[in-house]
Design a protein around this motif. Structure first.
Motif, mmCIF file in Angstrom:
data_model
loop_
_atom_site.group_PDB
_atom_site.id
_atom_site.type_symbol
_atom_site.label_atom_id
_atom_site.label_comp_id
_atom_site.label_asym_id
_atom_site.label_seq_id
_atom_site.Cartn_x
_atom_site.Cartn_y
_atom_site.Cartn_z
ATOM 1 N N ASP A 244 50.098 42.867 36.088
ATOM 2 C CA ASP A 244 49.201 43.154 37.208
ATOM 3 C C ASP A 244 47.958 43.878 36.721
ATOM 4 N N LEU A 245 46.931 43.809 37.531
ATOM 5 C CA LEU A 245 45.674 44.532 37.302
ATOM 6 C C LEU A 245 45.432 45.394 38.531
ATOM 7 N N ARG A 246 45.298 46.712 38.315
ATOM 8 C CA ARG A 246 45.260 47.647 39.439
ATOM 9 C C ARG A 246 44.033 48.554 39.365
ATOM 10 N N PHE A 247 43.452 48.812 40.535
ATOM 11 C CA PHE A 247 42.300 49.722 40.646
ATOM 12 C C PHE A 247 42.696 50.898 41.528
ATOM 13 N N TYR A 248 42.271 52.102 41.113
ATOM 14 C CA TYR A 248 42.599 53.317 41.861
ATOM 15 C C TYR A 248 41.344 54.137 42.079
ATOM 16 N N ARG A 249 41.201 54.658 43.287
ATOM 17 C CA ARG A 249 40.060 55.529 43.626
ATOM 18 C C ARG A 249 40.587 56.758 44.343
#
Length: 280
Positions: A244-249
């Motif tokens: 998976d490819l995950r983005f977090y803010r």
């Protein structure tokens, strides 16, 4: 004369008997040996068996080989079917467990980020994952992972450069909702999307800085708790493995307080990472 003839007859018989016995033995030996070779090489040699009713049946070697091949094929099919059913049972179980590891980049962004001159940092994490399977397409996926992050900054003002770096260990706890994409093409049916809140608990941190000819440590105090949102997309390699490819803010500030730049700390974490998960 009669004695001479009688002696000659007895002598002939004495010589003939061993030769005859030897010839018969050799013939018998050759026959048995050839018979063994024929049994070994001949594929048409028949074998018999008696069924429950006492009837004798004949089978050729070719029939026997076909039956053995058919039996081996059935056993292999049964083994594969059992493995497939076991995997399917595990996949459709109400709750499954696994592990996930990731590696990625992070940076600090926000109103005061330019003042610090934060640069792109490095991070990695590893931990446990649980999947609560509400249906074949909808899953609640909480995770608990220990993560390490490292960032650095550099800022020049009035020909004076301030630089430094900070590293931190924390526990990340994402709570994601994962949706498997509906069947369509062969690629889409193995993909999923996920999104949800994420909390970060700071365990420890260390930092150092250089300001002109001055050096120091512990000028940044990270916030104890960080909160944000994570979104991602993934692909199931099999029923057990996925990438998976995950983005977090983050929505909260990274630092609780600082000793330089007039305590300007209005910046928060952003991350992007690639992960690999394996479900047991």
């Amino acid at each position: 004369m009669k004695k001479l003839i009688t002696g000659f007859v007895f002598l002939s018989l004495a010589l003939a008997c061993p030769a005859t016995i030897f010839a018969q033995s050799s013939s018998t030996f050759d026959y048995e040996e050839n018979t063994d070779e024929d049994d070994f090489e001949n594929d048409d040699v028949s074998r018999t068996y008696v069924d429950e009713d006492g009837v004798t049946h004949f089978r050729s070697a070719e029939q026997i080989q076909e039956e053995e091949f058919s039996r081996d094929t059935r056993e292999e099919d049964a083994r594969r079917r059992a493995e497939s059913e076991a995997r399917l049972e595990n996949w459709t179980a109400p709750v499954t467990f696994g592990v996930r590891a990731s590696i990625g980049l992070n940076w600090l962004a926000g109103g005061d980020a330019d003042t610090w001159g934060w640069e792109t940092g490095f991070e990695f994490s590893a931990g446990g994952i649980m999947s609560i399977n509400l249906s074949s397409m909808l899953h609640i996926v909480p995770e608990v992972a220990i993560a390490y992050r490292m960032n650095s900054y550099e800022y020049t003002s009035e020909n004076i450069t301030t630089s430094g770096d900070i590293s931190a260990w924390e526990i990340d706890v994402p709570l994601l909702v994962r949706v498997d994409l509906p069947e369509g093409t062969e690629i889409l049916e193995d993909m999923f999307i996920e999104a949800g809140p994420q909390l970060g608990l700071n365990l420890s941190s260390s930092d150092s800085y250089e300001f002109g000819n001055h050096e120091g440590e512990d000028i940044i105090t990270p916030a104890t708790l960080e909160a944000g949102i994570a979104i991602g997309v993934g692909y199931a390699l099999s029923r057990e493995m996925a990438v998976d490819l995950r983005f977090y803010r983050a929505f909260t500030d990274f630092a609780k307080k600082t000793k330089i730049f007039n305590n300007k700390r209005s910046y928060s974490t952003m991350q992007i990472n690639a992960g690999f998960s394996y479900m047991f």
